[in-house]
Design a protein around this motif. Structure first.
Motif, short mmCIF file in Angstrom:
data_model
loop_
_atom_site.label_atom_id
_atom_site.label_comp_id
_atom_site.label_asym_id
_atom_site.label_seq_id
_atom_site.Cartn_x
_atom_site.Cartn_y
_atom_site.Cartn_z
N CYS A 276 1.11 19.89 79.51
CA CYS A 276 1.50 19.53 78.14
C CYS A 276 1.38 18.04 77.89
N ILE A 277 1.50 17.71 76.62
CA ILE A 277 1.51 16.32 76.16
C ILE A 277 2.92 16.00 75.68
N SER A 278 3.49 14.93 76.21
CA SER A 278 4.80 14.44 75.78
C SER A 278 4.66 12.96 75.44
N THR A 279 5.53 12.45 74.57
CA THR A 279 5.30 11.10 74.06
C THR A 279 5.86 9.99 74.91
N ASP A 280 6.94 10.25 75.68
CA ASP A 280 7.72 9.16 76.29
C ASP A 280 8.12 8.15 75.22
N HIS A 281 8.57 8.67 74.08
CA HIS A 281 9.04 7.85 72.95
C HIS A 281 10.14 6.91 73.44
N ALA A 282 9.83 5.61 73.50
CA ALA A 282 10.73 4.62 74.11
C ALA A 282 10.93 3.44 73.16
N PRO A 283 11.88 3.56 72.24
CA PRO A 283 12.09 2.49 71.24
C PRO A 283 12.71 1.24 71.86
N HIS A 284 12.22 0.08 71.41
CA HIS A 284 12.80 -1.21 71.79
C HIS A 284 12.81 -2.12 70.56
N SER A 285 13.82 -2.95 70.49
CA SER A 285 13.85 -3.96 69.43
C SER A 285 12.75 -4.98 69.68
N LYS A 286 12.42 -5.74 68.65
CA LYS A 286 11.40 -6.78 68.79
C LYS A 286 11.78 -7.76 69.88
N GLU A 287 13.07 -8.12 69.92
CA GLU A 287 13.53 -9.10 70.90
C GLU A 287 13.41 -8.55 72.32
N ASP A 288 13.82 -7.31 72.52
CA ASP A 288 13.73 -6.71 73.85
C ASP A 288 12.28 -6.56 74.30
N LYS A 289 11.41 -6.21 73.36
CA LYS A 289 10.00 -6.06 73.70
C LYS A 289 9.40 -7.41 74.10
N GLU A 290 9.78 -8.45 73.39
CA GLU A 290 9.27 -9.78 73.71
C GLU A 290 9.75 -10.26 75.08
N LYS A 291 10.88 -9.71 75.52
CA LYS A 291 11.41 -10.05 76.85
C LYS A 291 10.79 -9.20 77.95
N GLY A 292 9.89 -8.29 77.57
CA GLY A 292 9.16 -7.53 78.57
C GLY A 292 9.59 -6.10 78.77
N ALA A 293 10.44 -5.56 77.89
CA ALA A 293 10.87 -4.17 78.04
C ALA A 293 9.66 -3.24 77.93
N PRO A 294 9.47 -2.32 78.90
CA PRO A 294 8.32 -1.42 78.84
C PRO A 294 8.57 -0.23 77.94
N GLY A 295 7.55 0.21 77.23
CA GLY A 295 7.69 1.41 76.42
C GLY A 295 7.21 1.22 75.00
N MET A 296 7.00 2.36 74.31
CA MET A 296 6.53 2.35 72.93
C MET A 296 7.07 3.56 72.19
N VAL A 297 7.19 3.43 70.87
CA VAL A 297 7.52 4.60 70.06
C VAL A 297 6.25 5.44 69.93
N GLY A 298 6.42 6.78 69.94
CA GLY A 298 5.23 7.61 69.93
C GLY A 298 5.31 8.89 69.15
N LEU A 299 6.49 9.30 68.73
CA LEU A 299 6.64 10.59 68.06
C LEU A 299 5.81 10.69 66.78
N GLU A 300 5.80 9.63 65.99
CA GLU A 300 5.18 9.71 64.67
C GLU A 300 3.66 9.66 64.71
N THR A 301 3.10 9.16 65.80
CA THR A 301 1.64 9.04 65.90
C THR A 301 1.05 10.02 66.92
N ALA A 302 1.88 10.83 67.56
CA ALA A 302 1.41 11.65 68.68
C ALA A 302 0.32 12.63 68.28
N PHE A 303 0.53 13.35 67.17
CA PHE A 303 -0.49 14.33 66.79
C PHE A 303 -1.81 13.65 66.47
#
Length: 397
Positions: A276-303
């Protein structure tokens, strides 16, 4: 409310056909060539569109409790609905960690009260995701389907073996984050492959049900294919971004791999190695992402991401895409979902496979906007999502 979707292409893993479909009392009431007798319903013209079983995501992070500035159950559920999902499985790396039934029940009840999607929840394999001491398997309720230390994984061979034995005893699956963190700093590929090999072997000798999350390397695909052939009780997923992207430095865990890995993942989907395909939808704030938090939002673009990379490219049929986004993940959860048939619960998604659009940050309904697809053109758009016969996204809802 009744909905009559006319002249639409009905697609699931068994095939496709043009038909009308009537939704009434939470179920698919009738399927037929001409249901004009039911035009007292809300009529939706499905000409040129595709109606599929709604999607099932075995891997999301909704950040509740503890990190609700990134996402919460309501915002995550609405992002899921926009992406065509009505069933999601959330990971346990919350704050506090979901390693007991109190936190588990809080999440489950909050989702039930919202009544937006069916949200299932992981419990951690080890207390506080420590990788050392197992959680209390005896306390788990009957609806606990999987456990996982996603985000960290379990390094100790002894602890993982004990976890497999306990999981087998209690008929619970383990979702594996395939990574040896001692190896990751110098060989991220080996870090995934070596845990995939170990846990495939442990599944084979213990009989434990293992589900490999976000498989990303050609080596792991080969290992899983081999151990499935040996009869190991394993399933696995990959993500839309690991299929679509290659050689880019947007930080996710596991990282974006190379073109040869994309090709191996696609072949794995074709031959059934990857379930199967799963998104690993991993939300981060802009600040957390800039600090190197791994992950991305994916539910809305997965299809759209999956359709563009797999179907529009000629690699997979639309029917196969439905199988890996709906039928197979539902089957892994033991749910009766993924087929369009009379009497089935009306969890459906209406899509336009021909529509191209550019992903815009302003259109993302998740609290977080950390997506490498912003600004990219994708093909295939979710128009409406139905759950239990209710229009939950799209139209005038």
């Amino acid at each position: 409310m009744k909905f009559l979707i006319k002249n639409v292409k009905l697609t699931d893993h068994r095939g496709s056909k043009i038909s009308d479909l009537l939704i009434e009392d939470e179920i698919i009431k009738k399927i037929g060539k001409d249901l004009s007798a039911y035009e007292d319903s809300m009529v939706i013209d499905g000409t040129g569109k595709v109606l599929m079983p709604s999607f099932v995501d075995l891997h999301v992070h909704f950040r509740d409790p503890g990190y609700t500035y990134k996402e919460d159950i309501e915002s995550g559920s609405r992002a899921a609905l926009k992406g065509g999902y009505t069933i999601c499985y959330a990971m346990a790396n919350t704050k506090p960690v979901c390693d007991n039934m109190e936190i588990y029940n809080y999440i489950r009840e909050k989702s039930k009260d919202l009544d937006l999607i069916d949200l299932y929840q992981n419990i951690a394999v080890t207390k506080n995701l420590s990788g050392k001491e197992l959680t209390d398997f005896e306390s788990f309720g009957d609806d606990v389907k999987f456990i996982s230390d996603d985000g960290r994984g379990i390094l100790s061979n002894h602890v993982m073996n004990q976890a497999c034995l306990e999981a087998k005893k209690h008929n619970i699956g383990i979702m594996v984050h395939g990574e040896d963190p001692e190896i990751s700093p110098y060989d991220y590929r080996l870090a995934e492959d070596i845990i995939t090999l170990r846990d495939s072997y442990l599944s084979k000798i213990t009989g434990a049900k293992i589900h490999f999350s976000h498989v990303s390397t050609r080596g792991s695909v080969e290992i899983i294919r081999d151990y499935k052939a040996q009869g190991a009780n394993i399933t696995c997923e990959t993500t839309p971004h690991h299929i679509y992207l290659a050689g880019e430095d947007f930080r996710v865990n596991p990282p974006i791999r190379e073109k040869a890995d994309n090709e191996a993942l696609i072949q794995g989907l074709k031959d059934g190695t990857i379930d199967c395909i799963s998104t690993d939808h991993a939300p981060h704030s802009k600040e957390d992402k800039e600090k190197g938090a791994p992950g991305m939002v994916g539910l809305e673009t997965a299809f759209a991401t999956s359709y563009t990379a797999l179907v529009d490219s000629g690699n997979l049929s639309l029917e196969k895409l439905s199988q890996v986004m709906a039928y197979n993940p539902a089957k892994i959860l033991g749910l009766d979902h993924g087929e369009i048939k009379e009497g089935a619960r009306a969890d459906l998604v209406l899509v336009d496979c021909e529509e191209e659009y550019i992903v815009s940050q302003a259109d993302i309904v998740s609290k977080s906007k950390n997506s490498p697809f912003i600004g990219r053109k994708l093909k295939g758009k979710v128009l409406m999502t139905f759950r239990k016969g209710r229009l939950m996204y799209g139209g005038k809802n």
